[in-house]
Enzyme design. Structure first.
Site, PDB file in Angstrom:
ATOM      1  CE1 TYR A   1      18.361   4.384 -37.874  1.00  0.00           C
ATOM      2  CE2 TYR A   1      19.799   3.399 -36.885  1.00  0.00           C
ATOM      3  CZ  TYR A   1      19.081   3.443 -37.104  1.00  0.00           C
ATOM      4  OH  TYR A   1      18.305   3.426 -35.534  1.00  0.00           O
TER       5      TYR A   1
ATOM      6  CG  HIS B   1      21.183   6.560 -34.490  1.00  0.00           C
ATOM      7  ND1 HIS B   1      20.497   6.149 -35.956  1.00  0.00           N
ATOM      8  CD2 HIS B   1      20.322   6.275 -33.707  1.00  0.00           C
ATOM      9  CE1 HIS B   1      19.100   6.145 -35.179  1.00  0.00           C
ATOM     10  NE2 HIS B   1      18.891   6.454 -34.458  1.00  0.00           N
TER      11      HIS B   1
ATOM     12  CE1 TYR C   1      16.984   2.228 -28.306  1.00  0.00           C
ATOM     13  CE2 TYR C   1      16.465   4.725 -27.979  1.00  0.00           C
ATOM     14  CZ  TYR C   1      16.799   3.665 -28.176  1.00  0.00           C
ATOM     15  OH  TYR C   1      15.868   3.063 -29.882  1.00  0.00           O
TER      16      TYR C   1
ATOM     17  CD1 TRP D   1      14.351   9.931 -33.660  1.00  0.00           C
ATOM     18  CD2 TRP D   1      16.118  10.819 -33.742  1.00  0.00           C
ATOM     19  NE1 TRP D   1      15.836   9.744 -33.855  1.00  0.00           N
ATOM     20  CE2 TRP D   1      16.846  10.566 -33.758  1.00  0.00           C
ATOM     21  CE3 TRP D   1      16.948  12.109 -34.919  1.00  0.00           C
ATOM     22  CZ2 TRP D   1      17.657   9.707 -34.340  1.00  0.00           C
ATOM     23  CZ3 TRP D   1      18.186  12.594 -34.497  1.00  0.00           C
ATOM     24  CH2 TRP D   1      18.573  10.852 -34.265  1.00  0.00           C
ATOM     25  CD1 TRP D   2      10.860   8.477 -32.995  1.00  0.00           C
ATOM     26  CD2 TRP D   2       9.011   8.185 -32.739  1.00  0.00           C
ATOM     27  NE1 TRP D   2      10.936   7.773 -32.278  1.00  0.00           N
ATOM     28  CE2 TRP D   2      10.007   7.407 -31.545  1.00  0.00           C
ATOM     29  CE3 TRP D   2       7.441   8.639 -33.007  1.00  0.00           C
ATOM     30  CZ2 TRP D   2       9.607   7.884 -30.064  1.00  0.00           C
ATOM     31  CZ3 TRP D   2       6.951   8.505 -31.074  1.00  0.00           C
ATOM     32  CH2 TRP D   2       7.735   7.940 -30.491  1.00  0.00           C
TER      33      TRP D   2
END
Length: 118
Positions: free
Chosen positions: A23, A27, A46, A83-84
Site C-alpha cells: 500500500y 501510494h 488530499y 486503481w480502486w
C-alpha cells in the site's frame, strides 16, 4: 463569481496487515492518470495517514459545486476503477455491506467533523 467555500472531508478504512508495504509503495508511485482525475474532480489537499496498526485516515478538501457529479466523473475513468480494485484488495471496509470503492454503499467510512479552526 465567488469561489465556493471548500468542504472538508475525513474518512477511514482498515489496511490488511499483509498489505502495508504494498500500500505504501503504490501510494509512493501513484499513477499520473489518478492524480490528474483527482484534480479534475475538484479535490485538493488530499492526504492519507496510517496509524501503524490497521487504520488509514484520509482527509481532503472539495472545491467544486457538485460533488455527486464529480464523484461520478471520477468513477467513470477505467484507470481509476483499476486503481480502486488494486487498493481495495489491500483494505477492509468498516462499512456494513460494502462491496468496493466503485459500487455499493461506500468503502471508506465518513467521519463527522466536531472541531475546526482556521
Amino acid at each position: 463569481m465567488a469561489q465556493p467555500q471548500p468542504r472538508r472531508f475525513a474518512q477511514i478504512v482498515h489496511l490488511k496487515p499483509s498489505a502495508v508495504a504494498a500500500y505504501k509503495e503504490c501510494h509512493a508511485n501513484v499513477w499520473p492518470e489518478i492524480l490528474q482525475k483527482i484534480k479534475e474532480c475538484n479535490i485538493v489537499d488530499y492526504s492519507i495517514y496510517f496509524d501503524n496498526d490497521r487504520t488509514l485516515f484520509a482527509t481532503f478538501k472539495y472545491i467544486g459545486t457538485d460533488i455527486e457529479a464529480d464523484m461520478k466523473n471520477m468513477a467513470s475513468l477505467p484507470k481509476m476503477k483499476e486503481w480502486w480494485a488494486m487498493t481495495d484488495g489491500m483494505q477492509e471496509s468498516p462499512i456494513p455491506g460494502a462491496v468496493s470503492s466503485a459500487e455499493g454503499p461506500g468503502w471508506w467510512k465518513p467521519l463527522e467533523e466536531v472541531f475546526h479552526t482556521d
